[in-house]
Design a protein around this motif. Structure first.
Motif, PDB file in Angstrom:
ATOM      1  N   MET A   1      -5.873  45.786  14.033  1.00 29.48           N
ATOM      2  CA  MET A   1      -5.938  44.607  13.197  1.00 29.48           C
ATOM      3  C   MET A   1      -6.919  44.837  12.062  1.00 29.48           C
ATOM      4  N   THR A   2      -6.522  45.666  11.146  1.00 28.34           N
ATOM      5  CA  THR A   2      -7.349  45.904   9.977  1.00 28.34           C
ATOM      6  C   THR A   2      -6.519  45.684   8.733  1.00 28.34           C
ATOM      7  N   THR A   3      -7.168  45.334   7.665  1.00 26.86           N
ATOM      8  CA  THR A   3      -6.495  45.124   6.404  1.00 26.86           C
ATOM      9  C   THR A   3      -6.674  46.373   5.555  1.00 26.86           C
ATOM     10  N   PRO A   4      -5.571  47.057   5.209  1.00 24.46           N
ATOM     11  CA  PRO A   4      -5.708  48.207   4.335  1.00 24.46           C
ATOM     12  C   PRO A   4      -6.370  47.809   3.019  1.00 24.46           C
ATOM     13  N   SER A   5      -7.092  48.737   2.438  1.00 25.65           N
ATOM     14  CA  SER A   5      -7.883  48.403   1.252  1.00 25.65           C
ATOM     15  C   SER A   5      -7.049  48.307  -0.021  1.00 25.65           C
ATOM     16  N   GLU A   6      -5.875  48.874  -0.040  1.00 31.10           N
ATOM     17  CA  GLU A   6      -5.068  48.876  -1.261  1.00 31.10           C
ATOM     18  C   GLU A   6      -4.104  47.688  -1.266  1.00 31.10           C
ATOM     19  N   ALA A  10      -1.775  42.900  -6.315  1.00 33.97           N
ATOM     20  CA  ALA A  10      -3.168  42.799  -6.753  1.00 33.97           C
ATOM     21  C   ALA A  10      -3.476  41.389  -7.231  1.00 33.97           C
ATOM     22  N   PRO A  11      -4.624  40.846  -6.825  1.00 32.03           N
ATOM     23  CA  PRO A  11      -5.026  39.532  -7.329  1.00 32.03           C
ATOM     24  C   PRO A  11      -5.176  39.560  -8.849  1.00 32.03           C
ATOM     25  N   LEU A  12      -4.830  38.455  -9.472  1.00 31.40           N
ATOM     26  CA  LEU A  12      -5.019  38.344 -10.915  1.00 31.40           C
ATOM     27  C   LEU A  12      -6.492  38.546 -11.255  1.00 31.40           C
ATOM     28  N   ALA A  13      -6.742  39.097 -12.418  1.00 31.78           N
ATOM     29  CA  ALA A  13      -8.119  39.342 -12.860  1.00 31.78           C
ATOM     30  C   ALA A  13      -8.337  38.675 -14.214  1.00 31.78           C
ATOM     31  N   PRO A  14      -9.563  38.224 -14.471  1.00 35.15           N
ATOM     32  CA  PRO A  14      -9.840  37.613 -15.772  1.00 35.15           C
ATOM     33  C   PRO A  14      -9.755  38.670 -16.872  1.00 35.15           C
ATOM     34  N   PRO A  15      -9.572  38.255 -18.073  1.00 31.68           N
ATOM     35  CA  PRO A  15      -9.446  36.868 -18.545  1.00 31.68           C
ATOM     36  C   PRO A  15      -8.059  36.311 -18.226  1.00 31.68           C
ATOM     37  N   TYR A  16      -8.025  35.028 -17.857  1.00 30.29           N
ATOM     38  CA  TYR A  16      -6.784  34.370 -17.504  1.00 30.29           C
ATOM     39  C   TYR A  16      -6.264  33.596 -18.709  1.00 30.29           C
ATOM     40  N   LEU A  36     -11.229  32.720  -5.006  1.00 31.21           N
ATOM     41  CA  LEU A  36     -10.803  33.548  -3.886  1.00 31.21           C
ATOM     42  C   LEU A  36      -9.652  34.479  -4.269  1.00 31.21           C
ATOM     43  N   ALA A  37      -9.669  35.672  -3.699  1.00 28.04           N
ATOM     44  CA  ALA A  37      -8.603  36.644  -3.946  1.00 28.04           C
ATOM     45  C   ALA A  37      -7.246  36.061  -3.534  1.00 28.04           C
ATOM     46  N   LEU A  38      -7.214  35.318  -2.426  1.00 31.51           N
ATOM     47  CA  LEU A  38      -5.955  34.708  -1.996  1.00 31.51           C
ATOM     48  C   LEU A  38      -5.397  33.788  -3.074  1.00 31.51           C
ATOM     49  N   PHE A  39      -6.243  32.976  -3.684  1.00 33.87           N
ATOM     50  CA  PHE A  39      -5.778  32.074  -4.736  1.00 33.87           C
ATOM     51  C   PHE A  39      -5.275  32.862  -5.942  1.00 33.87           C
ATOM     52  N   ARG A  40      -5.942  33.973  -6.255  1.00 30.75           N
ATOM     53  CA  ARG A  40      -5.523  34.797  -7.387  1.00 30.75           C
ATOM     54  C   ARG A  40      -4.222  35.539  -7.101  1.00 30.75           C
ATOM     55  N   VAL A  41      -3.902  35.729  -5.822  1.00 32.23           N
ATOM     56  CA  VAL A  41      -2.588  36.282  -5.456  1.00 32.23           C
ATOM     57  C   VAL A  41      -1.534  35.174  -5.518  1.00 32.23           C
ATOM     58  N   LEU A  42      -1.825  34.026  -4.929  1.00 30.58           N
ATOM     59  CA  LEU A  42      -0.868  32.918  -4.954  1.00 30.58           C
ATOM     60  C   LEU A  42      -0.529  32.506  -6.382  1.00 30.58           C
ATOM     61  N   PRO A 179      -7.213  41.705  -0.698  1.00 29.57           N
ATOM     62  CA  PRO A 179      -8.502  42.347  -0.415  1.00 29.57           C
ATOM     63  C   PRO A 179      -9.513  41.353   0.147  1.00 29.57           C
ATOM     64  N   LEU A 180     -10.313  41.833   1.085  1.00 30.88           N
ATOM     65  CA  LEU A 180     -11.300  40.989   1.759  1.00 30.88           C
ATOM     66  C   LEU A 180     -12.375  40.526   0.778  1.00 30.88           C
ATOM     67  N   GLU A 181     -12.852  39.310   0.977  1.00 28.90           N
ATOM     68  CA  GLU A 181     -13.960  38.790   0.185  1.00 28.90           C
ATOM     69  C   GLU A 181     -15.250  39.486   0.629  1.00 28.90           C
TER      70      GLU A 181
END
Length: 191
Positions: A1-6, A10-16, A36-42, A179-181
């Motif tokens: 139960m690990t989250t791969p790092s890649e 990819a989460p969105l990145a600024p500038p938005y 949060l990375a999850l929000f930037r993915v959603l 990616p993990l926070e």
């Protein structure tokens, strides 16, 4: 139960762009250290992200009928069973202490082999419900009767929907490889 790092997405990145920045700001709680990375993915699907906010906000908000403790026990167990370290770690770090979960209780919630007797009977019922839903997508009559002794029919519906929502969130976290926070808990901190 690990989250791969890649990340796969990819989460969105600024500038938005302005509209996307406004959406992300609306999605982010005022006390959050960052978006949060999850929000930037959603937000890669802005229409979906915008429409999911009211539901997620209801489940985590003051209008929900479930106490914080019940809610967090369900969320932590769902994320554990789904292997969703991202969402588990966010909730562990942000809410477990406020929900009154001590270390022994938290260990029982995230472990498949821990002694559940350290939990109050009501808390054990929540774990049994999550496990039954995860394993069979159903709750047997005996467990339902026990649950009904503690929660009202509206609360039971909310518990079922809460478990399902965090199952869906776990799918996104795991399959997209969110990616993990940096500030969130890691599996090893509770196992």
């Amino acid at each position: 139960m690990t989250t791969p790092s890649e990340p796969r997405i990819a989460p969105l990145a600024p500038p938005y762009p302005e509209e996307l920045g406004a959406l992300l700001k609306k999605m982010t709680p005022p006390d959050a250290p960052e978006i949060l990375a999850l929000f930037r993915v959603l937000a890669i699907n802005p229409a979906l992200a915008d429409r999911s906010m009211p539901w997620g906000g209801y489940l985590l908000g003051r209008k929900a009928s479930l106490p914080l403790r019940d809610r967090e026990i369900v969320i932590l167990r769902v994320c554990t069973r789904c292997g969703a370290e991202y969402e588990w770690g966010v909730h562990w770090a942000a809410f477990a202490q406020a929900a009154g979960l001590g270390e022994r209780e938290r260990e029982a919630i995230v472990s498949a082999v821990a002694d559940l007797e350290v939990l109050a009977p009501r808390d054990r019922l929540l774990l049994q419900m999550v496990d039954a839903l995860h394993d069979k997508a159903d709750v047997d009559d005996a467990l339902w009767q026990s649950l009904s002794a503690h929660w009202t029919p509206p609360q039971l519906i909310e518990l079922l929907m809460l478990a399902g929502w965090y199952h869906a969130i776990s799918y996104v976290c795991n399959a997209a490889r969110v990616p993990l926070e940096t500030w969130a808990a890691r599996w090893g901190q509770a196992r």
